[in-house]
Scaffold this active site. Structure first.
Site, PDB file in Angstrom:
ATOM      1  N   GLY A 100       0.797  -1.214   0.000  1.00  0.00           N
ATOM      2  CA  GLY A 100       0.000   0.000   0.000  1.00  0.00           C
ATOM      3  C   GLY A 100       0.827   1.260   0.000  1.00  0.00           C
ATOM      4  N   ARG A 131       6.787   0.680  -3.349  1.00  0.00           N
ATOM      5  CA  ARG A 131       7.697  -0.432  -3.614  1.00  0.00           C
ATOM      6  C   ARG A 131       8.845  -0.450  -2.609  1.00  0.00           C
ATOM      7  NH1 ARG A 131       8.220  -0.624 -10.281  1.00  0.00           N
ATOM      8  NH2 ARG A 131       6.038  -1.216 -10.651  1.00  0.00           N
ATOM      9  N   VAL A 132       9.351  -1.654  -2.353  1.00  0.00           N
ATOM     10  CA  VAL A 132      10.473  -1.833  -1.443  1.00  0.00           C
ATOM     11  C   VAL A 132      11.630  -2.444  -2.224  1.00  0.00           C
ATOM     12  CG1 VAL A 132      11.276  -2.867   0.705  1.00  0.00           C
ATOM     13  CG2 VAL A 132       8.878  -2.206   0.466  1.00  0.00           C
ATOM     14  N   ASP A 177      -2.103  -2.403  12.642  1.00  0.00           N
ATOM     15  CA  ASP A 177      -1.998  -3.132  11.372  1.00  0.00           C
ATOM     16  C   ASP A 177      -1.167  -4.394  11.539  1.00  0.00           C
ATOM     17  OD1 ASP A 177      -2.796  -3.439   8.747  1.00  0.00           O
ATOM     18  OD2 ASP A 177      -1.069  -2.391   7.921  1.00  0.00           O
TER      19      ASP A 177
END
Length: 376
Positions: free
Chosen positions: A81, A84-85, A198
């Site tokens: 969400g 990008r990693v 979360d």
């Protein structure tokens, strides 16, 4: 990789002290991370590996572009969400890091970016991912974390490739206990307490030796203080993990996190996903599937992950399921506090299970799961 929460839109209705446009134009940590007088990590938290305040390093966009070879596709670790990693290597220190780049068109935005920088600059614990620094060049927003070589818990529980080793029972209990300790630090050691909001398998990252660390703090909220019982906020998080009372009313408490942890613990025990539409009717929702089975101890063995192939201690399975059942109670006041969950899971994690040993088929009957307090 489970670096990024899959949640709703980033705008929230609650008022925040840091909500002006200038908050997002971060020039230095010394200028912007000034919540310490109202948000201190307690001395008890320091004993767990924390410190009062460690400022995150500021990076230029050019530095992080260089670290990721201009965000080349072969450096991509995952997507969520936030954006990008990428896996990168910092030129100055040669340190391998994970770099999360905000998707400017994504569901999460500047507010989550700021919350994560603030939270992880102030909170430090062996079971929380370490924030190394951030970049706020122009309209670029990036976060730099320690690199977690084993990916997320989700990577080791669901949709495994044939060549990936399945987690054994002992490793599962150690991961569960470590994740609970991270949550305990947020609830009991931070002042005021922090509601993670979360918790899910994709946000539990694994270091060498399957050491778990909670990640992604963009949705975290400061918990209620004084005579307040809850925090009212727009419902955020991930479907399948949200506590029912929070989903219906927007009233957030520490027990909301405990419910989410119970879902994660069920995933660890059963190998099932929180929501799985590929299952038969009535089995899509993990908690709804598990609740009838909780009532009959004879059916507990049906809940164990089939990939364990029966290699688990029967008493350990019963006790772990009992903890999960308490955590996912519909009424928040019936759920245990996280400190009692830590006590129970630390005990289970300390029991060395040897599938080849006949004596390992049951745990010591003299030390059963501690009774959970229901005082919060």
């Amino acid at each position: 990789m489970g670096w990024c929460p899959c949640s709703g839109k980033s705008k929230k209705t609650t008022k925040k002290k840091h909500s002006t446009k200038s908050d997002y134009q971060i020039q230095s940590t010394s200028d912007k991370l000034k919540v310490k007088p109202a948000f201190n990590v307690s001395k008890e938290g320091d004993k767990d590996g924390g410190s009062d305040h460690i400022a995150a390093h500021t990076f230029t966009f050019r530095e992080l572009a260089s670290a990721t070879k201009n965000f080349r596709s072969d450096c991509l670790l995952g997507e969520g969400g936030f954006g990008r990693v990428y896996k990168g290597r910092l030129e100055g220190t040669n340190q391998v890091v994970a770099i999360k780049q905000l998707d400017r068109n994504g569901l999460q935005g500047n507010r989550e970016f700021l919350v994560e920088v603030l939270m992880l600059s102030l909170l430090h614990h062996p079971n929380l991912v370490n924030l190394i620094g951030y970049c706020a060049d122009g309209d670029q927003r990036l976060l730099v974390y320690e690199y977690m070589p084993l990916g997320s818990l989700e990577d080791h529980l669901h949709d495994l490739p044939p060549d990936r080793k399945r987690l054994d029972w002992s490793t599962r209990m150690r991961i569960a206990a470590g994740a609970a300790k991270g949550l305990e630090y947020l609830h009991d050691k931070a002042n005021p307490p922090v509601i993670y909001r979360d918790l899910k398998c994709s946000n539990i990252l694994l270091d060498e030796g399957y050491h778990p660390k909670l990640s992604d703090f963009g949705l975290a909220k400061l918990g209620p203080v004084g005579d307040k019982t809850h925090v009212s906020t727009r419902v955020m998080g991930t479907y399948g993990y949200c506590a029912p009372e929070y989903a219906m009313t927007g009233q957030l408490t520490l027990k909301s996190d405990v419910y989410s942890f119970g879902v994660v613990l069920l995933e660890i025990i059963t190998g099932r996903k929180a929501i799985d539409n590929s299952k038969a009717a009535g089995e899509h929702n993990l908690v709804a599937w598990a609740r009838p089975l909780f009532r009959d101890r004879r059916k507990f063995s049906q809940m164990a992950d089939p990939t364990l192939q029966g290699q688990y201690p029967a008493r350990g399975l019963y006790q772990a399921l009992a903890v999960a059942a308490m955590c996912v109670q519909e009424q928040p006041n019936m759920r245990p506090v996280i400190a009692d969950v830590v006590t129970a899971l630390s005990y289970l994690a300390s029991q060395m299970y040897d599938p080849d040993s006949e004596s390992a088929q049951s745990f010591r009957s003299s030390s059963s799961t501690p009774r959970a307090r229901r005082d919060q």
